[in-house]
Scaffold this motif. Sequence first.
Motif, short mmCIF file in Angstrom:
data_model
loop_
_atom_site.label_atom_id
_atom_site.label_comp_id
_atom_site.label_asym_id
_atom_site.label_seq_id
_atom_site.Cartn_x
_atom_site.Cartn_y
_atom_site.Cartn_z
N ARG A 198 5.19 41.18 16.10
CA ARG A 198 6.33 40.95 15.20
C ARG A 198 7.64 41.50 15.78
NH1 ARG A 198 10.04 39.61 12.87
NH2 ARG A 198 10.45 39.39 10.62
N SER A 199 7.55 42.63 16.50
CA SER A 199 8.78 43.25 17.00
C SER A 199 9.43 42.43 18.12
CB SER A 199 8.49 44.66 17.50
OG SER A 199 7.53 44.59 18.55
N VAL A 229 2.70 39.82 12.49
CA VAL A 229 2.28 41.21 12.26
C VAL A 229 0.81 41.36 12.65
CG1 VAL A 229 1.82 42.95 10.48
CG2 VAL A 229 3.98 41.67 10.45
N LYS A 269 -2.20 44.02 8.29
CA LYS A 269 -1.70 45.21 8.98
C LYS A 269 -1.49 44.86 10.46
CE LYS A 269 -3.81 48.66 5.99
NZ LYS A 269 -4.30 47.71 4.98
N THR A 270 -0.71 45.69 11.14
CA THR A 270 -0.41 45.44 12.55
C THR A 270 -1.70 45.29 13.37
OG1 THR A 270 1.64 46.66 12.35
CG2 THR A 270 0.80 46.34 14.58
N LYS A 271 -1.77 44.19 14.09
CA LYS A 271 -2.90 43.84 14.99
C LYS A 271 -4.21 43.56 14.26
CE LYS A 271 -1.12 45.94 19.19
NZ LYS A 271 -1.36 46.77 20.34
N GLN A 272 -4.14 43.37 12.95
CA GLN A 272 -5.39 43.17 12.20
C GLN A 272 -6.10 41.87 12.61
OE1 GLN A 272 -4.81 43.68 7.99
NE2 GLN A 272 -6.99 43.52 7.51
N GLY A 327 0.30 41.69 16.17
CA GLY A 327 0.97 42.83 16.81
C GLY A 327 2.16 42.44 17.66
#
Length: 352
Positions: free
Chosen positions: A216-217, A211, A342-345, A214
Amino acid sequence: MSYGALSAEAIQAMNLGAKQGDFYHNTGEGGISSHHLKHGGDLVWQIGTGLFGCRDDNGRFSADDFAKLANLEQVKMIEIKLSQGAKPGHGGVLPKAKITDEIAVIRGISKEHDCVSPPMNPEFSTPLELLSFVSKLRELSGGKPIGIKLCIGNPAEFLCLGKAMIETGVFVDFITVDGAEGGTGAAPVEFSNRLGLMCLEGVYFVNNVLVGLGIRSEIKVIASGKTASGFDIVNKVAFGADMVNAARTFMMSVGCIQSKQCDTNKCPTGIATQDKNRSKAIDVERKAKRVASFQHHTLHSFYELLGAMGLDEVYKLTYNMVKRRTPNGMLESNTHTVPELKTKQLLNDALP
Ligand code: SF4
């Protein structure tokens, strides 16, 4: 759970059970045998450091042998094993007493001595080389999902792999996170007791890193390590897994009594032996029903728990829904101790 470590009858019972229950069967690192193929259950072909099933005479990767097996209809995914929770840093061991003519041919090994897999894969030693190997397998298999299995040890090494995936644009399709609590009766006790992160810690870490980067998907996370109940699945999914594997409990569904003599060839239940007088105790049809039944009832329990939590979809299960009791008797959520990224943190300076 390889053929060789396990008997032909045990492998057949598990594969037939997987077919009846509509789930997949992981081959373990011992290669694909006729016993895996006999009943037609879906397979995840695990390739360990010994490259069994796709190795040449010098123990190096054979593209031709790999392509032949990888393109079988029954093989749905391919898993490159980097390490396993029961014994990170050790390769698999198949004692000489369990190496039959058939197993020697399947693995491409000698019958004259114990079969000891190397601690690391001979085809790569860096994250970039690993991803190049992933690309090669993906191409040779006609685009089948290619993943890795590992027990998390040094967190920096996993971060390096994440960085390499972003730099190259080559992603593994799935990551199977094996927990240090996983075990076989053949693992060195010091290794199974002391090395690696536990499954939940590892899954949480891997999910958090993916995550934070960025990506994770792009990747499915599979949790593997002591899955025995519906709640074990709730816990693993809440900690970040998309899917959950179980190994030891499926051995129990076939009849394992945990006598831990797996490396002696004298398994009392006929599961971890190549002695035909012992393995003939397994009635494949009857045990397959138990394998399918264990899967069915464990999943039923999982969905009941999910419903009792007020959830109608698995993806709605989140990390902070599982509480734990601290030593002083207080209830706390998991986010209390380790914050979620958080996403791309991880790609900017706003680290917690
Ligand atoms: S019964 Fe004992 S020897 Fe057989 S598989 Fe189970 S733990 Fe291993």
